[in-house]
Design a protein around this motif. Structure first.
Motif, PDB file in Angstrom:
ATOM      1  N   UNK A  58       0.827  -1.209   0.000  1.00 17.30           N
ATOM      2  CA  UNK A  58       0.000   0.000   0.000  1.00 17.30           C
ATOM      3  C   UNK A  58       0.862   1.259   0.000  1.00 17.30           C
ATOM      4  N   UNK A  59       2.038   1.173   0.619  1.00 15.25           N
ATOM      5  CA  UNK A  59       2.939   2.320   0.651  1.00 15.25           C
ATOM      6  C   UNK A  59       3.420   2.655  -0.751  1.00 15.25           C
ATOM      7  N   UNK A  60       3.805   1.625  -1.524  1.00 17.41           N
ATOM      8  CA  UNK A  60       4.240   1.849  -2.908  1.00 17.41           C
ATOM      9  C   UNK A  60       3.105   2.452  -3.724  1.00 17.41           C
ATOM     10  N   UNK A  61       1.891   1.970  -3.533  1.00 17.60           N
ATOM     11  CA  UNK A  61       0.748   2.502  -4.279  1.00 17.60           C
ATOM     12  C   UNK A  61       0.459   3.959  -3.911  1.00 17.60           C
ATOM     13  N   UNK A  62       0.771   4.341  -2.681  1.00 15.78           N
ATOM     14  CA  UNK A  62       0.618   5.749  -2.288  1.00 15.78           C
ATOM     15  C   UNK A  62       1.741   6.612  -2.850  1.00 15.78           C
ATOM     16  N   UNK A  63       2.934   6.014  -3.007  1.00 12.98           N
ATOM     17  CA  UNK A  63       4.081   6.769  -3.512  1.00 12.98           C
ATOM     18  C   UNK A  63       3.973   7.059  -5.004  1.00 12.98           C
ATOM     19  N   UNK A  64       3.298   6.190  -5.758  1.00 16.61           N
ATOM     20  CA  UNK A  64       3.203   6.359  -7.204  1.00 16.61           C
ATOM     21  C   UNK A  64       2.547   7.686  -7.606  1.00 16.61           C
ATOM     22  N   UNK A 112       6.814  14.943 -10.475  1.00 16.25           N
ATOM     23  CA  UNK A 112       7.344  15.036 -11.835  1.00 16.25           C
ATOM     24  C   UNK A 112       6.691  16.175 -12.605  1.00 16.25           C
ATOM     25  N   UNK A 113       5.369  16.285 -12.529  1.00 16.44           N
ATOM     26  CA  UNK A 113       4.676  17.360 -13.238  1.00 16.44           C
ATOM     27  C   UNK A 113       5.048  18.729 -12.671  1.00 16.44           C
ATOM     28  N   UNK A 114       5.241  18.807 -11.364  1.00 15.35           N
ATOM     29  CA  UNK A 114       5.654  20.081 -10.758  1.00 15.35           C
ATOM     30  C   UNK A 114       7.040  20.490 -11.262  1.00 15.35           C
ATOM     31  N   UNK A 115       7.960  19.526 -11.314  1.00 16.38           N
ATOM     32  CA  UNK A 115       9.317  19.810 -11.791  1.00 16.38           C
ATOM     33  C   UNK A 115       9.302  20.235 -13.253  1.00 16.38           C
ATOM     34  N   UNK A 116       8.458  19.598 -14.060  1.00 17.99           N
ATOM     35  CA  UNK A 116       8.360  19.955 -15.480  1.00 17.99           C
ATOM     36  C   UNK A 116       7.796  21.358 -15.634  1.00 17.99           C
ATOM     37  N   UNK A 117       6.794  21.683 -14.836  1.00 16.83           N
ATOM     38  CA  UNK A 117       6.214  23.033 -14.881  1.00 16.83           C
ATOM     39  C   UNK A 117       7.277  24.093 -14.588  1.00 16.83           C
ATOM     40  N   UNK A 118       8.201  23.768 -13.682  1.00 15.35           N
ATOM     41  CA  UNK A 118       9.252  24.715 -13.327  1.00 15.35           C
ATOM     42  C   UNK A 118      10.193  25.017 -14.486  1.00 15.35           C
ATOM     43  N   UNK A 119      10.494  24.018 -15.320  1.00 12.52           N
ATOM     44  CA  UNK A 119      11.486  24.217 -16.384  1.00 12.52           C
ATOM     45  C   UNK A 119      10.882  24.725 -17.688  1.00 12.52           C
ATOM     46  N   UNK A 171      13.905  15.182 -23.742  1.00 14.24           N
ATOM     47  CA  UNK A 171      14.210  14.401 -22.545  1.00 14.24           C
ATOM     48  C   UNK A 171      13.163  14.569 -21.450  1.00 14.24           C
ATOM     49  N   UNK A 172      12.694  15.789 -21.260  1.00 13.54           N
ATOM     50  CA  UNK A 172      11.668  16.015 -20.237  1.00 13.54           C
ATOM     51  C   UNK A 172      10.378  15.293 -20.603  1.00 13.54           C
ATOM     52  N   UNK A 173      10.007  15.329 -21.892  1.00 17.88           N
ATOM     53  CA  UNK A 173       8.789  14.628 -22.318  1.00 17.88           C
ATOM     54  C   UNK A 173       8.930  13.114 -22.174  1.00 17.88           C
ATOM     55  N   UNK A 174      10.125  12.587 -22.432  1.00 17.42           N
ATOM     56  CA  UNK A 174      10.356  11.153 -22.248  1.00 17.42           C
ATOM     57  C   UNK A 174      10.215  10.788 -20.777  1.00 17.42           C
ATOM     58  N   UNK A 175      10.741  11.637 -19.885  1.00 17.99           N
ATOM     59  CA  UNK A 175      10.622  11.379 -18.450  1.00 17.99           C
ATOM     60  C   UNK A 175       9.151  11.375 -18.020  1.00 17.99           C
ATOM     61  N   UNK A 176       8.362  12.326 -18.536  1.00 22.76           N
ATOM     62  CA  UNK A 176       6.937  12.364 -18.206  1.00 22.76           C
ATOM     63  C   UNK A 176       6.242  11.089 -18.688  1.00 22.76           C
ATOM     64  N   UNK A 177       6.503  10.724 -19.942  1.00 25.57           N
ATOM     65  CA  UNK A 177       5.849   9.541 -20.519  1.00 25.57           C
ATOM     66  C   UNK A 177       6.194   8.282 -19.729  1.00 25.57           C
ATOM     67  N   UNK A 178       7.457   8.136 -19.345  1.00 20.41           N
ATOM     68  CA  UNK A 178       7.883   6.957 -18.590  1.00 20.41           C
ATOM     69  C   UNK A 178       7.200   6.908 -17.223  1.00 20.41           C
ATOM     70  N   UNK A 179       7.096   8.062 -16.554  1.00 17.18           N
ATOM     71  CA  UNK A 179       6.485   8.113 -15.227  1.00 17.18           C
ATOM     72  C   UNK A 179       4.988   7.834 -15.289  1.00 17.18           C
ATOM     73  N   UNK A 180       4.316   8.398 -16.290  1.00 18.98           N
ATOM     74  CA  UNK A 180       2.882   8.152 -16.461  1.00 18.98           C
ATOM     75  C   UNK A 180       2.636   6.668 -16.748  1.00 18.98           C
ATOM     76  N   UNK A 181       3.452   6.081 -17.618  1.00 17.38           N
ATOM     77  CA  UNK A 181       3.298   4.662 -17.946  1.00 17.38           C
ATOM     78  C   UNK A 181       3.511   3.786 -16.713  1.00 17.38           C
ATOM     79  N   UNK A 182       4.523   4.110 -15.909  1.00 23.48           N
ATOM     80  CA  UNK A 182       4.768   3.356 -14.683  1.00 23.48           C
ATOM     81  C   UNK A 182       3.564   3.433 -13.755  1.00 23.48           C
ATOM     82  N   UNK A 183       2.986   4.613 -13.636  1.00 27.55           N
ATOM     83  CA  UNK A 183       1.807   4.807 -12.786  1.00 27.55           C
ATOM     84  C   UNK A 183       0.644   3.947 -13.275  1.00 27.55           C
TER      85      UNK A 183
END
Length: 322
Positions: free
Chosen positions: A99-105, A112-119, A273-285
Motif C-alpha cells: 500500500x505504501x508503494x501505491x501511495x508513492x506512485x 514530476x509534473x511540478x518539476x516539469x512546470x518549473x522548467x 528528454x523532459x517529455x520522455x521522463x513524463x511519458x515513462x512516469x505516467x506509464x509506470x503509474x
C-alpha cells in the motif's frame, strides 16, 4: 583524452562501490540503534541509492556544468524506469502489493509534473531550487511519519529481511560509512572532470554525457538492487527503490544543484528528454497502480520499456554526432 577516459573508467566503479558501502554502513548503524526497518528503508536505502547522482550533480553545478547536473538527474529517472524496471520485469514480472508503494506512485507523478512546470521557462532558478527542496522536506517528513507508525506492510517486511541480512560490528559499519563517503566525493570529482573532457573532445554537449554515460552509470545501484530483490521475490522493494530514487533525483539532486548554480534548460532538453521522463512516469503509474486489477509490471510491459529506452538512447547518440 586518455586521462579523461581513465578518470571515467576508474571513477565510475569506485563511485558505485563507495555509494554501496556508505548506504550499507548507514543502514546497519541505524538498525543497531533500533530505528525501524521501514524508516531505514524509505530514508537511507530508498533515497540513499541516489547518492551517486547527488554528489556528481553537486560537483557539476559547482564547476558550472549545469547540463551534466540536470542531465544526470533526469536521465537517471528515465533509466530507472525504462531500463532498470524494464529489464527487471522482462526477467521476472513484478507484482505491486504494498500500500505504501501505491501511495508513492501518485506522489511521484505529482512531483514530476511540478518539476516539469518549473522548467517550462527554460531555467531552474534559485527560487525553483528552494521550492524543490521545500517539497523534499515535506516528503522526508511523510516518510518519517510512515516509518514511525510501524504499520504492517509488505514493503516493511522486505526491508527488514534485507537489513537483518547484513553482518558486522558497529565499528566496522562506521568505518565503511566514513570511507564510503570520502571515496564517493573523490570519485565524483574525477568522474565529472573526465566527462567534461570527453564531451569537449568529441564536441558533444555535456547534457548528452549526463543523459547517457552518467545517467546509466549512476543508476547501476538501482539495477543491482532491483534484480536481487526480484530474484528473492521482494517485488515491492524493486519498485520502491526506483520510486524513492526518482523522487530524490527530482527534488534533492536538482534542488541542491540549483541552489549552487541556476541551470538553463535548452529547448531540445525540454521537448525531448523532459517529455520522455513524463511519458515513462505516467506509464509506470498506469501499469503499477492496479486500477480494477492487481498492480503489476509484466514481461510485455517490461519489454516495451526496454525497447523504448534503447530507441531513446539511439536517438541521443544520433543527435550527439550529427
Amino acid at each position: 583524452m586518455l586521462l579523461a577516459g581513465l578518470a571515467i573508467a576508474i571513477g565510475l566503479p569506485v563511485l558505485l562501490w563507495s555509494a554501496g558501502k556508505f548506504v550499507g554502513g548507514a543502514a546497519s548503524i541505524a538498525n543497531h540503534f533500533g530505528v525501524s526497518p521501514l524508516l531505514i528503508g524509505m530514508l537511507i536505502i530508498g533515497f540513499g541509492t541516489s547518492a551517486p547522482e547527488i554528489v556528481v550533480s553537486i560537483f557539476a553545478a559547482i564547476n558550472g556544468n549545469s547540463g551534466i547536473a540536470l542531465g544526470n538527474a533526469y536521465g537517471s529517472n528515465i533509466a530507472n524506469i525504462m531500463l532498470i524496471l524494464g529489464l527487471t520485469a522482462l526477467i521476472s514480472p513484478i507484482a505491486v502489493r504494498s500500500n505504501i508503494v501505491k501511495k508513492e506512485l501518485p506522489v511521484l507523478l505529482g512531483i514530476t509534473f511540478f518539476a516539469v512546470w518549473q522548467v517550462l521557462d527554460g531555467t531552474v532558478s534559485k527560487d525553483d531550487a528552494f521550492s524543490l527542496l521545500g517539497l523534499f522536506v515535506l516528503l522526508l517528513s511523510w516518510s518519517i511519519w510512515h516509518g514511525m507508525k510501524g504499520d504492517k506492510d509488505v514493503l516493511a517486511d522486505e526491508y527488514s529481511e534485507e537489513i537483518n541480512a547484513t553482518e558486522g560490528t558497529v565499528k566496522t559499519h562506521l568505518i565503511w560509512l566514513i570511507s564510503g563517503l570520502l571515496l564517493l566525493v573523490a570519485s565524483s570529482r574525477m568522474l565529472v572532470w573526465g566527462s567534461v573532457e570527453v564531451a569537449t573532445f568529441f564536441g558533444v554537449s555535456d547534457t548528452i554525457i549526463g543523459l547517457t554515460v552518467l545517467a546509466i552509470g549512476t543508476s547501476l545501484p538501482e539495477l543491482a538492487s532491483s534484480l536481487i530483490a526480484v530474484k528473492k521475490g521482494e517485488h515491492d522493494l524493486a519498485i520502491g527503490n526506483v520510486i524513492g530514487s526518482n523522487m530524490f533525483n527530482t527534488l534533492a539532486v536538482v534542488g541542491i544543484a540549483g541552489t549552487l548554480q541556476p541551470m538553463s534548460v535548452s529547448a531540445d532538453f525540454l521537448y525531448r528528454d523532459v517529455l520522455v521522463m513524463i511519458a515513462a512516469t505516467v506509464a509506470l503509474f498506469v501499469f503499477c497502480i492496479g486500477i480494477k486489477r492487481q498492480g503489476r509490471l509484466n514481461r510485455l510491459e517490461g519489454a516495451a520499456f526496454l525497447a523504448a529506452y534503447i530507441g531513446y538512447t539511439y536517438w541521443l547518440i544520433t543527435v550527439a554526432f550529427i
